[in-house]
Design a protein around this motif. Structure first.
Motif, short mmCIF file in Angstrom:
data_model
loop_
_atom_site.label_atom_id
_atom_site.label_comp_id
_atom_site.label_asym_id
_atom_site.label_seq_id
_atom_site.Cartn_x
_atom_site.Cartn_y
_atom_site.Cartn_z
N VAL A 249 46.52 38.30 43.21
CA VAL A 249 46.80 36.94 43.72
C VAL A 249 46.58 36.90 45.23
CG1 VAL A 249 48.58 35.18 44.02
CG2 VAL A 249 48.40 36.40 41.85
N ALA A 250 47.12 37.90 45.94
CA ALA A 250 46.98 37.94 47.40
C ALA A 250 45.53 38.14 47.81
CB ALA A 250 47.86 39.05 47.96
N SER A 251 44.83 39.03 47.14
CA SER A 251 43.42 39.30 47.47
C SER A 251 42.56 38.08 47.23
CB SER A 251 42.91 40.49 46.65
OG SER A 251 43.61 41.67 46.98
N ALA A 252 42.82 37.36 46.13
CA ALA A 252 42.05 36.16 45.83
C ALA A 252 42.27 35.09 46.89
CB ALA A 252 42.44 35.63 44.45
N TRP B 62 52.22 28.10 44.15
CA TRP B 62 53.33 28.08 43.20
C TRP B 62 53.75 29.47 42.77
CZ3 TRP B 62 56.58 24.29 42.89
CH2 TRP B 62 56.19 23.06 43.41
N SER B 63 52.93 30.47 43.04
CA SER B 63 53.35 31.85 42.81
C SER B 63 54.40 32.28 43.84
CB SER B 63 52.15 32.81 42.91
OG SER B 63 51.24 32.58 41.86
N ILE B 64 54.26 31.81 45.09
CA ILE B 64 55.16 32.25 46.15
C ILE B 64 56.37 31.33 46.32
CG2 ILE B 64 53.27 33.37 47.39
CD1 ILE B 64 53.34 31.06 49.40
N VAL C 286 46.03 38.02 36.10
CA VAL C 286 46.44 36.86 36.90
C VAL C 286 47.88 37.00 37.36
CG1 VAL C 286 46.81 34.36 36.79
CG2 VAL C 286 44.72 35.35 35.86
N ARG C 287 48.64 37.80 36.64
CA ARG C 287 50.07 37.98 36.96
C ARG C 287 50.28 39.11 37.97
NH1 ARG C 287 54.53 38.11 32.00
NH2 ARG C 287 56.31 37.33 33.22
N GLY D 192 47.97 28.81 36.79
CA GLY D 192 47.60 30.16 36.37
C GLY D 192 46.64 30.14 35.19
N LYS D 193 46.88 29.25 34.25
CA LYS D 193 45.95 29.12 33.12
C LYS D 193 44.60 28.61 33.58
CE LYS D 193 49.45 28.47 29.52
NZ LYS D 193 50.20 27.48 28.68
N ALA D 194 44.59 27.78 34.61
CA ALA D 194 43.30 27.33 35.16
C ALA D 194 42.56 28.48 35.81
CB ALA D 194 43.54 26.20 36.17
#
Length: 356
Positions: free
Chosen positions: A214-217, A322-324, A208-209, A341-343
């Motif tokens: 993240v981008a592909s998802a 919230w990652s970006i 997840v990190r 992220g935990k979700a």
């Protein structure tokens, strides 16, 4: 209390959009901007009450009119910003158009906008609203934890917005922002990985990190979402964009207003406002509450299993946001990235989206 239930179309005075706080609080300019709300009375005095600077500035102020009457307002816009930040002006235009075009036809509880000043050529705008705090409202902190009962109230407001999605027909100015975000044109993979390697990713799995995942998802989610029925959604419904009144909760900050699947709003909202341990226990029940609200509004919604699947995928939207994020206080960014992220981990969202 000023609410959307009684929202009127705000005035759109033909005056310049202020670029600085000093210009925005100038009595002569405010006299022009508030002419519709004040019956043309001149502004003879201005008192600054509070200034909140994030990307946009919100300033609460009181004005004295020529007849001695006092009005309490809040102005929001890009004030005293650098050239890069000023490029975000289209989001201020979008928010002003929400108050001018959408708020009057929904039943969502929002601040009453009295004027929107828009420069469409330069793509800049400010919105002037009644000061809800003076009227007894309290604004939630972005870090305020919600209870499940709180979430029922906030979901009810989102359902009122989503139920008016027929408005999207002919409203091309409300765009599919998830697809635009997925292009990640302003955050490179290297920049994103650096952000995820910081404190916001401390409690997340390596999968997840991972910036590429993240981008592909997000790209996969945007593609699937585009094929589903489109709703009018808030796009950024965390606790910091919610206020409480004696009559119930309301929503602010419409700069990410967009068209997209209902699950983008609901999955982001629940996993941003609820502590992880509460979401784990109550999110499926709360999803059922939301679906029932929508059906009561006359909306055709998917069955329980399909809705749950869409919800689990859509968690990736909020996590991506919230990652970006780079220009919000770190404690807020870290909290939301951690919860969302935990979700993503809990729901195995990346695998559902074909990212292994």
């Amino acid at each position: 209390m000023s609410q959307a239930h009684t929202s009127r179309v705000p005035a759109q005075p033909d005056t310049r959009v202020p670029a600085t706080l000093e210009e925005a609080l100038n009595p002569a300019w405010l006299g022009e901007a508030l002419a519709g709300a004040a019956g043309g009375k001149a502004v003879t005095g201005v008192e600054q009450v509070e200034v909140i600077r994030t990307v946009a500035t919100k300033v609460r102020f009181a004005v004295t009119f020529a007849d001695g009457a006092v009005g309490n307002f809040c102005l929001k816009g890009l004030l005293d910003v650098d050239e890069m930040t000023a490029r975000g002006g289209p989001t201020c235009v979008l928010e002003a158009d929400f108050y001018g075009k959408v708020a009057p036809v929904t039943q969502v509880r929002v601040p009453e906008a009295v004027a929107t000043v828009i420069d469409r050529e330069k793509q800049q705008a400010v919105t002037i609203m009644r000061d809800l705090i003076v009227e007894g409202a309290t604004f939630c902190s972005a870090l305020d934890p919600f209870t499940a009962d709180d979430a029922v109230q906030s979901l009810e407001q989102l359902s009122r917005l989503h139920a008016k999605s027929a408005f999207l027909e002919g409203a091309d100015w409300i765009r599919p922002r998830a697809a635009e975000l997925a292009k990640m044109s302003y955050v490179t993979p290297e920049m994103l990985q650096e952000l995820l390697d910081g404190p916001r990713g401390d409690n997340l799995s390596p999968k997840v990190r991972n910036a590429q995942n993240v981008a592909s998802a997000m790209k996969a989610l945007a593609a699937r979402d585009a094929e589903r029925p489109q709703f009018m959604i808030h796009g950024d419904a965390h606790a910091g964009n919610i206020f409480r009144t004696p009559d119930g909760m309301g929503l602010i900050d419409w700069q990410l207003l967009q068209r997209g699947g209902w699950a983008l709003d609901v999955a982001y909202h629940l996993n941003a406002v609820l502590p992880t341990e509460v979401a784990e226990v109550d999110e499926r029940r709360l999803l059922g509450e939301y679906l029932a609200m929508m059906r009561n509004h006359g909306m055709d919604m998917p069955g329980e299993d399909e809705a749950w699947s869409q919800y689990r995928e859509a968690v990736a939207y909020g996590f991506y946001l919230w990652s970006i994020t780079r220009r919000v206080d770190p404690p807020i960014t870290n909290q939301f990235a951690d919860r969302l992220g935990k979700a993503v981990m809990r729901h195995d969202s990346f695998a559902l989206l074909g990212v292994c």
